[in-house]
Design an enzyme around this catalytic site. Structure first.
Site, short mmCIF file in Angstrom:
data_model
loop_
_atom_site.label_atom_id
_atom_site.label_comp_id
_atom_site.label_asym_id
_atom_site.label_seq_id
_atom_site.Cartn_x
_atom_site.Cartn_y
_atom_site.Cartn_z
N LYS A 91 0.90 -1.19 0.00
CA LYS A 91 -0.12 -0.06 -0.01
C LYS A 91 0.94 1.30 -0.01
O LYS A 91 0.54 2.35 -0.43
CB LYS A 91 -0.79 0.02 1.27
CG LYS A 91 -1.83 -0.98 1.53
CD LYS A 91 -2.50 -1.11 2.58
CE LYS A 91 -3.49 -2.09 3.05
NZ LYS A 91 -3.97 -2.22 4.37
N GLY A 92 2.25 1.00 0.74
CA GLY A 92 2.97 2.38 0.91
C GLY A 92 3.28 3.22 -0.30
O GLY A 92 3.19 4.32 -0.17
N GLU A 102 8.22 1.91 -5.93
CA GLU A 102 7.94 1.58 -4.39
C GLU A 102 8.11 2.75 -3.37
O GLU A 102 8.88 3.75 -4.03
CB GLU A 102 9.28 0.40 -4.10
CG GLU A 102 9.53 0.15 -2.71
CD GLU A 102 8.26 -0.57 -2.00
OE1 GLU A 102 7.22 -0.27 -2.05
OE2 GLU A 102 8.68 -1.73 -1.53
N ASP A 144 14.61 -0.31 2.01
CA ASP A 144 15.38 -0.43 3.42
C ASP A 144 16.45 -1.39 3.24
O ASP A 144 17.53 -0.97 2.66
CB ASP A 144 14.22 -0.91 4.40
CG ASP A 144 14.50 -0.69 5.89
OD1 ASP A 144 15.16 0.40 6.32
OD2 ASP A 144 14.36 -1.65 6.59
N LYS A 193 17.02 4.29 2.35
CA LYS A 193 17.79 4.16 3.68
C LYS A 193 19.06 3.17 3.33
O LYS A 193 18.88 2.23 3.66
CB LYS A 193 16.85 3.59 4.55
CG LYS A 193 15.87 4.50 5.43
CD LYS A 193 15.43 3.71 6.50
CE LYS A 193 13.94 4.65 7.12
NZ LYS A 193 13.76 3.77 8.15
N PHE A 213 12.27 6.34 11.81
CA PHE A 213 10.97 5.74 11.47
C PHE A 213 10.21 6.81 11.04
O PHE A 213 9.88 7.79 11.60
CB PHE A 213 10.36 5.13 12.83
CG PHE A 213 9.47 4.10 12.36
CD1 PHE A 213 8.17 4.54 11.85
CD2 PHE A 213 9.23 2.99 12.77
CE1 PHE A 213 7.10 3.58 11.36
CE2 PHE A 213 8.25 1.98 12.64
CZ PHE A 213 7.60 2.23 11.67
N ASP A 239 3.38 4.39 6.55
CA ASP A 239 2.66 4.30 7.81
C ASP A 239 3.39 3.66 9.14
O ASP A 239 4.56 3.25 8.98
CB ASP A 239 1.66 3.31 7.61
CG ASP A 239 2.08 1.82 7.37
OD1 ASP A 239 1.31 1.05 8.31
OD2 ASP A 239 2.73 1.48 6.57
N ARG A 299 -0.43 7.51 6.74
CA ARG A 299 0.04 7.42 5.29
C ARG A 299 -0.89 8.94 4.49
O ARG A 299 -0.23 9.27 3.60
CB ARG A 299 -0.96 6.39 4.69
CG ARG A 299 -0.46 4.91 4.86
CD ARG A 299 -1.23 3.91 4.30
NE ARG A 299 -0.68 2.41 4.70
CZ ARG A 299 0.26 1.75 4.29
NH1 ARG A 299 1.05 2.09 3.70
NH2 ARG A 299 0.31 0.51 5.09
#
Length: 182
Positions: free
Chosen positions: A46-47, A102, A106, A134, A155, A162, A168
């Site tokens: 979903k991001g 995307e 990470d 990151k 974070f 989210d 979000r």
């Protein structure tokens, strides 16, 4: 300020910075392909949904849209190292130029695996557009073809990112206060 915005320690990337960078990426992608290319833009849900929507509107060539839900995190904030495809593509990518879109890279494990899957399905090319990176968390070597921003190991929430499915819809990227997620 909304109540849930009080959970944000500070804004890292403003709405204006995001808008400008997404337009720049769209311009580059538009120059890298032409109308003869058969391009499939694959949003990783979903991001990436918000980045996907803004980016594809900034791309000035014909595209096919598709979506996948892919995770190596499950319900955790730490990658399991195993990739789980929860929603499969509807279109065949054989002979097409694929752009994976995307939200954040990470460890790199998930997108490295998805890239290999697309190549294995006969995609002409597979490029990666990531809103955030990151690099200090990377566990695999992964080239990002179109990058929005490099971020510190914090974070992050907002613009599709989210924590427990919240935040979000923030129009910026912020650093979430530690007491919220620890």
């Amino acid at each position: 300020m909304n109540d849930f915005e009080k959970d944000v320690e500070r804004i890292l990337i403003t709405e204006e910075e995001i808008r400008a960078r997404v337009q720049e990426i769209g311009n580059v992608i538009s120059k890298d392909y032409n109308e003869d290319n058969d391009v499939v833009a694959i949003g990783i849900l979903k991001g990436a949904s918000i980045f996907f929507a803004d980016l594809v509107r900034a791309i000035k060539i014909p595209l096919i849209f598709d979506f996948m839900i892919v995770s190596s995190y499950g319900d955790s904030s730490i990658s399991s190292g195993e990739v789980d495809i929860k929603k499969e593509l509807e279109f065949d990518v054989h002979g097409k130029d694929v752009i994976l879109i995307e939200d954040i890279i990470d460890t790199g494990i998930t997108m490295s695996c998805v890239r290999k899957i697309m190549a294995g399905r006969g995609a002409n090319s597979v490029k990666l557009a990531a809103f955030l990176d990151k690099p200090t968390r990377r566990k695999v070597d992964l080239h990002i073809d179109y990058l929005g921003f490099t971020t510190p190991d914090e974070f992050l929430v907002g613009y599709g990112l989210d924590y427990a499915e919240k935040y979000r819809n923030l129009p910026y990227v912020g650093i979430l206060k530690r007491e919220i997620y620890e």
